[in-house]
Scaffold this motif. Sequence first.
Motif, PDB file in Angstrom:
ATOM      1  N   ALA A 211       0.840  -1.210   0.000  1.00  0.00           N
ATOM      2  CA  ALA A 211       0.000   0.000   0.000  1.00  0.00           C
ATOM      3  C   ALA A 211       0.868   1.251   0.000  1.00  0.00           C
ATOM      4  O   ALA A 211       0.605   2.204  -0.713  1.00  0.00           O
ATOM      5  CB  ALA A 211      -0.921  -0.005   1.212  1.00  0.00           C
ATOM      6  N   CYS A 212       1.938   1.232   0.805  1.00  0.00           N
ATOM      7  CA  CYS A 212       2.792   2.418   0.891  1.00  0.00           C
ATOM      8  C   CYS A 212       3.508   2.658  -0.426  1.00  0.00           C
ATOM      9  O   CYS A 212       3.700   3.800  -0.828  1.00  0.00           O
ATOM     10  CB  CYS A 212       3.800   2.276   2.026  1.00  0.00           C
ATOM     11  N   ARG A 213       3.899   1.552  -1.084  1.00  0.00           N
ATOM     12  CA  ARG A 213       4.596   1.729  -2.363  1.00  0.00           C
ATOM     13  C   ARG A 213       3.629   2.253  -3.420  1.00  0.00           C
ATOM     14  O   ARG A 213       3.958   3.131  -4.194  1.00  0.00           O
ATOM     15  CB  ARG A 213       5.238   0.409  -2.811  1.00  0.00           C
ATOM     16  N   VAL A 214       2.396   1.717  -3.404  1.00  0.00           N
ATOM     17  CA  VAL A 214       1.421   2.129  -4.414  1.00  0.00           C
ATOM     18  C   VAL A 214       1.030   3.592  -4.228  1.00  0.00           C
ATOM     19  O   VAL A 214       0.990   4.362  -5.175  1.00  0.00           O
ATOM     20  CB  VAL A 214       0.154   1.224  -4.351  1.00  0.00           C
ATOM     21  N   PHE A 215       0.749   3.994  -2.981  1.00  0.00           N
ATOM     22  CA  PHE A 215       0.214   5.330  -2.761  1.00  0.00           C
ATOM     23  C   PHE A 215       1.269   6.422  -2.632  1.00  0.00           C
ATOM     24  O   PHE A 215       0.961   7.586  -2.762  1.00  0.00           O
ATOM     25  CB  PHE A 215      -0.699   5.351  -1.533  1.00  0.00           C
ATOM     26  N   GLY A 216       2.466   6.072  -2.364  1.00  0.00           N
ATOM     27  CA  GLY A 216       3.493   7.094  -2.205  1.00  0.00           C
ATOM     28  C   GLY A 216       3.231   7.929  -0.960  1.00  0.00           C
ATOM     29  O   GLY A 216       2.192   7.804  -0.314  1.00  0.00           O
ATOM     30  N   GLY A 217       4.166   8.757  -0.626  1.00  0.00           N
ATOM     31  CA  GLY A 217       4.041   9.576   0.577  1.00  0.00           C
ATOM     32  C   GLY A 217       5.432   9.918   1.058  1.00  0.00           C
ATOM     33  O   GLY A 217       6.416   9.482   0.458  1.00  0.00           O
ATOM     34  N   THR A 218       5.502  10.680   2.105  1.00  0.00           N
ATOM     35  CA  THR A 218       6.818  11.140   2.557  1.00  0.00           C
ATOM     36  C   THR A 218       7.162  10.670   3.959  1.00  0.00           C
ATOM     37  O   THR A 218       8.292  10.797   4.400  1.00  0.00           O
ATOM     38  CB  THR A 218       6.846  12.669   2.611  1.00  0.00           C
ATOM     39  N   GLY A 219       6.158  10.191   4.688  1.00  0.00           N
ATOM     40  CA  GLY A 219       6.411   9.868   6.088  1.00  0.00           C
ATOM     41  C   GLY A 219       6.498  11.133   6.928  1.00  0.00           C
ATOM     42  O   GLY A 219       7.072  11.130   8.016  1.00  0.00           O
ATOM     43  N   LEU A 220       5.919  12.222   6.419  1.00  0.00           N
ATOM     44  CA  LEU A 220       5.950  13.484   7.186  1.00  0.00           C
ATOM     45  C   LEU A 220       4.613  13.777   7.861  1.00  0.00           C
ATOM     46  O   LEU A 220       4.549  14.526   8.824  1.00  0.00           O
ATOM     47  CB  LEU A 220       6.281  14.661   6.260  1.00  0.00           C
ATOM     48  N   GLY A 221       3.534  13.173   7.331  1.00  0.00           N
ATOM     49  CA  GLY A 221       2.187  13.506   7.803  1.00  0.00           C
ATOM     50  C   GLY A 221       2.008  13.296   9.307  1.00  0.00           C
ATOM     51  O   GLY A 221       1.551  14.191  10.022  1.00  0.00           O
ATOM     52  N   LEU A 222       2.407  12.118   9.791  1.00  0.00           N
ATOM     53  CA  LEU A 222       2.199  11.827  11.213  1.00  0.00           C
ATOM     54  C   LEU A 222       3.200  12.564  12.097  1.00  0.00           C
ATOM     55  O   LEU A 222       2.893  12.896  13.242  1.00  0.00           O
ATOM     56  CB  LEU A 222       2.277  10.320  11.468  1.00  0.00           C
TER      57      LEU A 222
END
Length: 255
Positions: A211-222
């Motif tokens: 899921a993390c690979r598919v959706f992408g993101g930065t790990g900054l939100g939390l």
Amino acid sequence: MSLSYSPIRDAQGRVVAVSTIGRDITERKEMEQMKDEMISAVSHEMRTPLTAMLGYTEFMLDNEVPADQQREYLRITLHESEKLNELIGNFLDLQRLRSRKETVTWRPLPLQPLLEETVALFTRVSERHHITLDCPSDLPRICGDNKQLRQVFNNLVSNAVKYSPKGGAVRVAARREKDCVVITVRDEGIGISPQAVERIFERFYRVNNTACRVFGGTGLGLALVREIVTAHGGEVWVESTLGKGSTFFVSLPVA
Ligand code: ADP
């Protein structure tokens, strides 16, 4: 501690006093290291949406593309620009907060309108999920900054939607508990392993799963969520079961 001195002059240019500014070197080094980490993570994350946006616009300019296909390419370009916008927004907010440059306006706030706004926003964005709100109308106010708290709830609901399958329920609720208001965001998504639960509020931490690979993101939100909630004198934590779902809790002191 490093000290820097600067003269304070009167209208005639005479030195009348000297101001001393003390700065903790360790803190400055940490800030610099954080900036380096952020710049490399963010520039890496910017590449993916930018590549898609460049590719589709170039293709449309260089070829005769039928109207319906053009719309599809524009839709993808819009989606990728939104991702980029969110990424840059999170990055800037975290940086401002960490360097304490953000001007915050603290006032007693009713949480219900803020939560309603978040739920309405994600209901519009994601038709694939059933998002509900359970908030008593007599919920006491908390003291805080409207814009920052909006970001907290947006990031939590955005994750709940992102990490749960089509048709999944996302339940936002708020209740009073002693001197605090506790807000919960519950999803029926992929869940988080006990090892990852320990780390998800760290900057740049992302679980290595599909899921993390598919959706992408930065790990900054939390990381941003934790930073804001702590600055408001509150706490944030999560309870999760892998494969079943997660509940994020935010507690904020009553105003
Ligand atoms: P991002 O979503 O941009 O990767 P976050 O800081 O918001 O960064 O989240 C960190 C990580 O925590 C995510 O990469 C994901 O692995 C995990 N995570 C966050 N929220 C959820 C959730 N509701 N369900 C499952 N995993 C989650």
